[in-house]
Write a protein that holds these residues in place. Structure first.
Motif, PDB file in Angstrom:
ATOM      1  N   VAL A 239       0.589  -0.729   0.184  1.00 17.98           N
ATOM      2  CA  VAL A 239       0.547  -0.107  -0.253  1.00 17.98           C
ATOM      3  C   VAL A 239       0.898   1.587  -0.205  1.00 17.98           C
ATOM      4  N   GLU A 240       0.151   2.193  -0.184  1.00 18.16           N
ATOM      5  CA  GLU A 240       1.440   3.345   0.089  1.00 18.16           C
ATOM      6  C   GLU A 240       0.891   3.695   0.744  1.00 18.16           C
ATOM      7  N   ALA A 241       1.585   5.255   1.672  1.00 17.82           N
ATOM      8  CA  ALA A 241       1.221   5.908   2.639  1.00 17.82           C
ATOM      9  C   ALA A 241       2.230   6.828   2.793  1.00 17.82           C
ATOM     10  N   PRO A 242       1.365   8.273   1.780  1.00 17.68           N
ATOM     11  CA  PRO A 242       2.424   9.610   2.282  1.00 17.68           C
ATOM     12  C   PRO A 242       2.223  10.047   3.049  1.00 17.68           C
ATOM     13  N   ILE A 243       2.763  11.241   2.874  1.00 19.90           N
ATOM     14  CA  ILE A 243       3.950  12.113   4.164  1.00 19.90           C
ATOM     15  C   ILE A 243       3.875  13.602   4.061  1.00 19.90           C
ATOM     16  N   ASN A 244       2.863  14.481   3.997  1.00 20.78           N
ATOM     17  CA  ASN A 244       3.648  15.889   3.735  1.00 20.78           C
ATOM     18  C   ASN A 244       2.992  15.500   2.301  1.00 20.78           C
ATOM     19  N   ARG A 245       1.886  15.037   1.500  1.00 21.11           N
ATOM     20  CA  ARG A 245       1.984  15.630   0.152  1.00 21.11           C
ATOM     21  C   ARG A 245       1.275  16.280  -0.236  1.00 21.11           C
ATOM     22  N   LYS A 246       1.464  17.421  -1.032  1.00 25.91           N
ATOM     23  CA  LYS A 246       0.860  18.648  -1.199  1.00 25.91           C
ATOM     24  C   LYS A 246      -0.769  18.191  -2.183  1.00 25.91           C
ATOM     25  N   GLY A 247      -1.681  19.178  -2.165  1.00 23.28           N
ATOM     26  CA  GLY A 247      -2.380  18.262  -2.991  1.00 23.28           C
ATOM     27  C   GLY A 247      -2.916  17.752  -2.702  1.00 23.28           C
ATOM     28  N   ALA A 248      -2.601  16.784  -1.342  1.00 28.54           N
ATOM     29  CA  ALA A 248      -3.706  16.216  -1.818  1.00 28.54           C
ATOM     30  C   ALA A 248      -5.258  16.279  -1.051  1.00 28.54           C
ATOM     31  N   GLU A 249      -6.145  15.791  -1.296  1.00 27.46           N
ATOM     32  CA  GLU A 249      -7.692  15.515  -1.091  1.00 27.46           C
ATOM     33  C   GLU A 249      -8.381  15.632   0.720  1.00 27.46           C
ATOM     34  N   ILE A 250      -6.765  14.577   1.569  1.00 33.99           N
ATOM     35  CA  ILE A 250      -7.988  14.735   3.063  1.00 33.99           C
ATOM     36  C   ILE A 250      -6.581  15.090   3.387  1.00 33.99           C
ATOM     37  N   LEU A 274      -7.930   0.233   4.365  1.00 33.40           N
ATOM     38  CA  LEU A 274      -8.946   0.633   4.009  1.00 33.40           C
ATOM     39  C   LEU A 274      -8.246   1.916   2.827  1.00 33.40           C
ATOM     40  N   PHE A 275      -7.955   2.081   3.136  1.00 32.49           N
ATOM     41  CA  PHE A 275      -7.559   3.868   1.878  1.00 32.49           C
ATOM     42  C   PHE A 275      -6.880   3.180   0.877  1.00 32.49           C
ATOM     43  N   HIS A 276      -6.631   2.137   1.155  1.00 35.43           N
ATOM     44  CA  HIS A 276      -5.700   1.746  -0.385  1.00 35.43           C
ATOM     45  C   HIS A 276      -6.578   0.815  -0.964  1.00 35.43           C
ATOM     46  N   GLU A 277      -7.677   0.463  -0.054  1.00 37.72           N
ATOM     47  CA  GLU A 277      -9.172  -0.521  -1.484  1.00 37.72           C
ATOM     48  C   GLU A 277      -9.977   0.406  -2.107  1.00 37.72           C
ATOM     49  N   ILE A 278     -10.064   1.564  -1.171  1.00 42.12           N
ATOM     50  CA  ILE A 278     -11.066   2.470  -1.866  1.00 42.12           C
ATOM     51  C   ILE A 278      -9.989   3.958  -3.158  1.00 42.12           C
ATOM     52  N   GLY A 279      -8.803   3.545  -2.351  1.00 43.00           N
ATOM     53  CA  GLY A 279      -8.295   4.483  -3.576  1.00 43.00           C
ATOM     54  C   GLY A 279      -8.106   6.171  -3.177  1.00 43.00           C
ATOM     55  N   LEU A 280      -8.082   5.992  -2.177  1.00 46.45           N
ATOM     56  CA  LEU A 280      -7.746   7.506  -1.244  1.00 46.45           C
ATOM     57  C   LEU A 280      -7.716   8.326  -2.002  1.00 46.45           C
ATOM     58  N   ASP A 281      -7.510   9.400  -2.001  1.00 47.57           N
ATOM     59  CA  ASP A 281      -6.195  10.499  -2.034  1.00 47.57           C
ATOM     60  C   ASP A 281      -6.140  11.920  -0.852  1.00 47.57           C
ATOM     61  N   TYR A 282      -5.113  10.763   0.166  1.00 51.34           N
ATOM     62  CA  TYR A 282      -5.098  11.617   1.356  1.00 51.34           C
ATOM     63  C   TYR A 282      -3.844  11.976   1.649  1.00 51.34           C
ATOM     64  N   THR A 283      -3.010  12.190   2.867  1.00 45.68           N
ATOM     65  CA  THR A 283      -2.255  12.257   3.434  1.00 45.68           C
ATOM     66  C   THR A 283      -1.743  12.406   4.520  1.00 45.68           C
ATOM     67  N   LEU A 317      -0.147  21.916   3.660  1.00 51.23           N
ATOM     68  CA  LEU A 317      -0.965  20.697   2.742  1.00 51.23           C
ATOM     69  C   LEU A 317      -2.071  20.963   1.248  1.00 51.23           C
ATOM     70  N   GLY A 318      -2.883  22.140   1.718  1.00 48.78           N
ATOM     71  CA  GLY A 318      -4.056  22.343   0.679  1.00 48.78           C
ATOM     72  C   GLY A 318      -4.387  21.673   0.584  1.00 48.78           C
ATOM     73  N   VAL A 319      -4.989  20.848   1.478  1.00 41.15           N
ATOM     74  CA  VAL A 319      -6.129  19.581   1.296  1.00 41.15           C
ATOM     75  C   VAL A 319      -7.009  20.679   1.098  1.00 41.15           C
ATOM     76  N   LYS A 320      -8.183  19.451   1.112  1.00 41.51           N
ATOM     77  CA  LYS A 320     -10.285  20.125   1.030  1.00 41.51           C
ATOM     78  C   LYS A 320     -10.543  20.118   2.694  1.00 41.51           C
ATOM     79  N   TRP A 321     -10.232  18.683   3.198  1.00 41.27           N
ATOM     80  CA  TRP A 321     -10.730  18.358   4.472  1.00 41.27           C
ATOM     81  C   TRP A 321     -10.250  17.620   5.280  1.00 41.27           C
ATOM     82  N   ILE A 322     -10.170  17.281   6.469  1.00 43.74           N
ATOM     83  CA  ILE A 322      -9.713  16.914   7.479  1.00 43.74           C
ATOM     84  C   ILE A 322     -10.333  15.327   7.907  1.00 43.74           C
ATOM     85  N   LEU A 323      -9.564  14.196   7.170  1.00 42.28           N
ATOM     86  CA  LEU A 323     -10.089  12.895   8.002  1.00 42.28           C
ATOM     87  C   LEU A 323      -9.042  12.106   9.834  1.00 42.28           C
TER      88      LEU A 323
END
Ligand code: SF4
Ligand code: SF4
Length: 539
Positions: A239-250, A274-283, A317-323
Motif C-alpha cells: 500500500v502507499e502511505a503518503p506523508i506531507n503530500r501537498k495537494g492531497a484531498e484529505i 482501507l484507504f488503499h482499497e478505496i483509492g483514497l487521495d490522502y496524506t 498542505l492545501g487539502v480540502k478537509w480532514i479525516l
C-alpha cells in the motif's frame, strides 16, 4: 504491574460508610499509588509556564510563589468574567445528589470527595467565600472556605482524580458539567506551577515535534514504512502511505499511539488497508502527527496552541478537509472547543466522501470527519467487500469511549461497523454503555504507573461490566476507539477481568476487508494464525 497495587480481592473491599471526619478538613494523605508526580521543570520552561522548579506532591513545601493566593483568586475572577458556564456551574447546583454515585472514582474508592457534587464543592466553597456577598460577610456560616495551602493541595489531589469523562453531567438535572469545573481548577493550578508530568511532558513534546512521544519526522516515516512492509507480508499488497503530500484531498490525523503502541498499531494497519482499497487521495503530516491534545487537561490556552497545528498543516498542505482516526480527546477538543478557539476553518471545504458522495453536514464547522462515520458510510453504500468470519476468533463487546460518545454522540456508527465486520457482538449492560458509558479510569492524564491504585479503582465499574459479558457470552475482546482506552484498559482488564483483550474497530475492519488481489490470509493483523475456514474465504 506497580508494586503499589494491592491484590484485586483486597482492593474490592470498598466501604461506603461515610467517614466521621468533617469534609471541610482539607488535609490530604498523599499515599503512594493514588496521585501523579509533578511536572519536570524543563517541561514548564519549554511551554513557558510559570514557577518551574523541583517538587513533589508528598513534599511539605510545594515551593509556591509567595503571592500564590492572590494569583489564584485573580485567576478565578478573570475566568468568572470570561466563561459564563463557569459562573453558572458555581451558582446553580442544588445538591440534589443525583450525580453522587455516578463517578467511577467514587464507586471504586468510596471516598466521598470523589462524588462529583463534593468534588465540585471543594472548589465551590472557595468561590462562595470570595465571590459571593453572603460568603464575604458570613464566611463559613454561608458555606465558604478560606483558600489555604491545604485546600490547594486538596484540589490537586481530587481534581487529578477526575478524568473529565462527563458521566456525572448526564445525570444532573441542570446539566452541570463537573469536567468543566475540573478543567477550570487545573487551569488555575497551572498559574502557580502546580501540574503533573504525565500531562505536561506530552504537551511539551507535541510542541516540539508535533506528537506526544517526541518522535521526529524521520521516526514518524520509519514507523509508517514499517507498517507498510508488515502489511505486504500479511496481504501480499504494497500500500502507499503518503506523508506531507501537498495537494492531497484529505489530511489524515491519528493519535501517535497508533503508530507506536499496541494494540493501537493494528488499527493503523486497518486504516492503511482501507484507504488503499478505496483509492483514497490522502496524506499524513509529519507535524500534525498527533491527534491527541493534552492541552484539554491543563488549560484552554494550551488546548488552543496544540489544536492549531492540525489546521495549520491542513492549510499548508492545501487539502480540502480532514479525516481523524480513533482518538478520544482529539474529538472532544474538535467538537466542543475548536471552532471557538481556532475557528472558523473556512479555508477548508465542507467534507464530502469522494467514494460515496455523502456530505458530512455535521462536520460543516470543523471540516473534520471521524473515521467511524467515514467507514460506516462506505459500508452503508456497499463500497467494501467484507468477510466477518475472519473475526470469528473474537467474541466482542464495545466500550463507548467517553469523548466520542458523550462529546460528539458517536454511538451508532461504531456498532454498525462492528455488526458488519464480525459475527459475535454482545452489548454490556445498558447503564454502562452509550451516553452512560463508564470511563477507563485513566483518561485526562491520569494513566501513569505511579497512580496505579486510583486507575484500578476508577477502572473497576468498566471492568465489572466487561466481566458480565465475559462470563455470560465468553467475550474475549473489548473494542474501543480511543488511544488512552487502548493504552490503559489492558492493565485494568488484566487485573479485574483476565482473559479479555483490547482492540480498535479498524483492526477488525482490516481483518474482514477482502482486498482486490490479496494473497490467502493465514494470519490476522496481530499475526495470529487464522483457522482454515477463515483463511480460505477471500475472494
Ligand atoms: S467528570 Fe467523570 S471523573 Fe469527573 S467527577 Fe464526573 S464522573 Fe467523575
Ligand atoms: S446532579 Fe447537578 S444539581 Fe444535583 S448535586 Fe449533582 S451537580 Fe448538583
Amino acid at each position: 504491574m506497580s508494586e503499589a497495587a494491592p491484590k484485586p480481592e483486597e482492593l474490592v473491599q470498598i466501604n461506603y460508610d461515610p467517614p466521621r471526619r468533617d469534609w471541610r478538613n482539607a488535609h490530604v494523605d498523599y499515599r503512594k499509588g493514588t496521585f501523579c508526580y509533578s511536572a519536570a521543570a524543563k517541561n514548564l520552561r519549554y511551554l513557558d509556564l510559570p514557577n518551574p522548579r523541583d517538587w513533589q506532591p508528598f513534599d511539605k513545601n510545594w515551593k509556591l510563589p509567595p503571592n500564590w493566593r492572590e494569583i489564584i483568586l485573580q485567576g478565578m475572577k478573570e475566568r468568572l468574567q470570561k466563561f459564563r458556564s463557569f459562573r453558572l456551574f458555581m451558582d446553580i447546583c442544588v445538591r440534589c445528589g443525583a450525580c453522587a454515585d455516578k463517578c467511577h472514582f467514587f464507586l471504586g474508592s468510596a471516598d466521598p470527595k470523589n462524588m462529583p457534587v463534593l468534588r465540585a464543592e471543594l472548589f465551590r466553597s472557595v468561590y462562595r467565600r470570595y465571590f459571593t456577598l453572603s460568603g464575604r460577610i458570613f464566611r463559613g456560616l454561608a458555606g465558604g472556605r478560606e483558600l489555604t495551602e491545604d485546600v490547594l493541595k486538596e484540589w490537586f489531589y481530587y481534581f487529578y482524580q477526575c478524568t473529565e469523562c462527563r458521566r456525572c453531567s448526564v445525570f444532573c438535572p441542570f446539566g452541570i458539567d463537573t469536567a468543566e469545573i475540573t478543567m477550570m481548577v487545573r487551569e488555575l493550578l497551572n498559574l502557580v506551577g502546580v501540574n503533573t508530568n504525565w500531562v505536561l511532558e506530552p504537551a511539551a513534546n507535541c510542541f516540539r515535534t508535533g506528537n506526544h512521544l517526541g518522535i521526529q519526522p524521520h521516526g514518524f516515516k520509519d514507523s509508517i514504512d514499517f507498517a507498510v512492509d508488515e502489511l505486504e507480508e500479511i496481504t501480499g499488497i504494497r500500500v502507499e502511505a503518503p506523508i506531507n503530500r501537498k495537494g492531497a484531498e484529505i489530511l489524515f490525523v491519528v493519535p501517535s499511539a497508533d503508530y507506536f503502541g499496541t494494540p493501537h498499531y493494528y488499527t493503523l494497519l486497518g486504516y492503511l488497508m482501507l484507504f488503499h482499497e478505496i483509492g483514497l487521495d490522502y496524506t499524513f503530516s509529519a507535524y500534525a502527527s498527533e491527534g491527541g491534545n493534552f492541552g484539554l487537561f491543563s488549560s484552554h490556552e494550551m488546548m488552543k496552541r496544540l489544536n492549531a497545528k492540525i489546521y495549520a498543516e491542513a492549510k499548508r498542505l492545501g487539502v480540502k478537509w480532514i479525516l481523524g482516526g480513533e482518538c478520544g480527546h482529539m474529538w472532544r477538543v474538535v467538537h466542543q472547543y475548536m471552532d471557538t478557539l481556532n475557528g472558523p476553518a473556512d479555508f477548508l471545504e465542507e467534507p464530502v466522501s469522494p467514494i460515496t458522495g455523502t456530505h458530512f453536514e455535521n462536520a460543516r464547522a470543523t471540516r473534520m470527519v471521524h473515521i467511524c462515520e467515514f467507514t460506516a458510510d462506505l459500508i452503508h453504500n456497499h463500497k467494501l467487500k467484507l468477510d466477518p468470519r475472519r473475526n470469528d476468533h473474537w467474541k466482542l463487546t464495545y466500550h463507548d469511549s467517553c469523548n466520542p460518545a458523550r462529546a460528539m454522540g458517536l454511538l451508532e456508527e461504531p456498532r454498525y461497523i462492528l455488526r458488519n465486520v464480525s459475527n459475535q457482538f454482545y452489548e454490556m449492560p445498558e447503564n454502562t454503555i452509550r451516553e452512560q458509558t463508564f470511563c477507563c479510569g485513566s483518561g485526562a492524564g491520569l494513566g501513569t504507573d505511579e497512580n496505579i491504585e486510583m486507575r484500578l479503582r476508577g477502572g473497576l465499574p468498566r471492568a465489572n461490566a466487561v466481566k458480565y459479558v465475559r462470563d455470560k457470552h465468553g467475550v474475549n475482546l473489548l473494542t474501543c476507539i480511543c488511544a488512552i482506552d487502548k493504552a490503559t484498559l489492558p492493565t485494568a482488564l488484566e487485573y479485574w477481568t483476565p482473559g479479555v483483550e483490547v482492540g480498535g474497530i479498524h483492526e477488525l475492519v482490516g481483518n474482514a476487508l477482502v482486498m482486490k488481489g490479496e494473497q490467502e490470509r493465514t494470519t490476522d493483523l496481530r499475526g495470529e494464525p487464522l483457522h482454515q475456514k477463515e483463511a480460505a474465504v477471500h475472494a
